[in-house]
Design an enzyme around this catalytic site. Structure first.
Site, PDB file in Angstrom:
ATOM      1  N   HIS A   1       4.158  -1.873  12.461  1.00  0.00           N
ATOM      2  CA  HIS A   1       3.655  -1.782  13.829  1.00  0.00           C
ATOM      3  C   HIS A   1       2.325  -2.521  13.946  1.00  0.00           C
ATOM      4  CE1 HIS A   1       6.576   1.494  14.269  1.00  0.00           C
ATOM      5  NE2 HIS A   1       6.467   1.288  15.567  1.00  0.00           N
TER       6      HIS A   1
ATOM      7  N   LYS B   1      -1.927   1.178  15.864  1.00  0.00           N
ATOM      8  CA  LYS B   1      -1.156   2.420  15.735  1.00  0.00           C
ATOM      9  C   LYS B   1      -1.873   3.378  14.792  1.00  0.00           C
ATOM     10  CE  LYS B   1       3.524   4.201  15.149  1.00  0.00           C
ATOM     11  NZ  LYS B   1       3.407   4.948  16.412  1.00  0.00           N
TER      12      LYS B   1
END
Length: 247
Positions: A135, A139
């Site tokens: 990600h 995140k």
């Protein structure tokens, strides 16, 4: 047309949800963000909503569930980083209102999890399972909610408990891979919306099932579809698999 309430409407997902709600022909009637009062859901009828979508934070979940219960409206929860106490609160709320909670609202990921469960059940314990995810750099939780969802699917396929068989902390001299473990590897960087792969490694062969998210709009559109499906349902705990008719 349905009237939506979005909790966390100023965040990245909230902005995408507003666009997806409009594209689907619905209305964003109530938007709540940090410091906002979810109790507005119980306000005058003209400010009422048909469904709540929550992409805020774990710490706010209890208050958000209480507001949805008080208003008597279903709630879709896409917030990640939830712990056992949160799931217990969701179970309790589902006794009085429809609740759909998921680590990923993508329709593609929902189908992927279904395939992972089937593969884990068919291939058996001789095949090692590894979940790999990447990600964007911002995140804050790891492994991702989607990675855990896929790990749960694999564990369900094998009829084992994920918590007792999860391996996500490899570092240093760890020794040989534990038999039956479901491994997790986490990558962070750039602006990646979400890449997930589940690797089934057997003797001299491998199967990889994967999904790549190119834009968070896929999650927003999936959340809108899930919320549409949730309206009018009986109280209970639902998943995105229910939305696609996979259960």
């Amino acid at each position: 047309m349905a009237n939506f309430a979005v909790i966390g409407h100023k965040g990245r997902m909230g902005i995408a949800l507003a666009q997806a709600i409009d594209q689907a022909g619905h209305a964003l009637r109530v938007g709540i963000d940090i410091g906002g009062d979810p109790g507005v859901l119980t306000g005058p009828k003209e400010q009422g909503c048909d469904v709540v979508v929550d992409f805020s934070a774990p710490d706010a979940l209890s208050q958000n569930l209480a507001a949805a219960q008080s208003a008597g409206v279903p709630i879709l929860i896409g917030t990640t980083g939830l712990e056992d106490a949160h799931f217990a609160a969701i179970d309790k709320a589902a006794l009085t209102i429809p609740v759909l909670q998921t680590g990923n609202t993508s329709l593609g990921v929902t189908l992927l999890a279904h395939l992972v469960k089937e593969a884990a059940a068919k291939l058996g314990p001789d095949w090692d399972i590894e979940v790999l995810e990447m990600h964007h750099r911002h995140k804050v939780d790891a492994p991702s909610g989607t990675a855990k969802l896929l790990g749960e699917a694999a564990a369900d396929g094998r009829e084992i408990d994920l918590a007792a068989n999860m391996d996500s902390g490899r570092h240093g001299h760890t020794g040989a891979r534990q038999e039956g473990a479901i491994g997790f590897a986490t990558l962070r960087g750039g602006s990646v919306a979400g890449d997930h792969s589940v690797i089934f490694a057997g003797n001299e062969e491998r199967i990889t099932l994967s999904h790549s998210a190119e834009n968070r709009m896929i999650f927003a559109r999936g959340a809108v579809r899930g919320a549409e499906w949730l309206i009018g349902r009986k109280p209970g705990r639902y998943t995105m698999e229910d939305v696609l008719g996979l259960t």
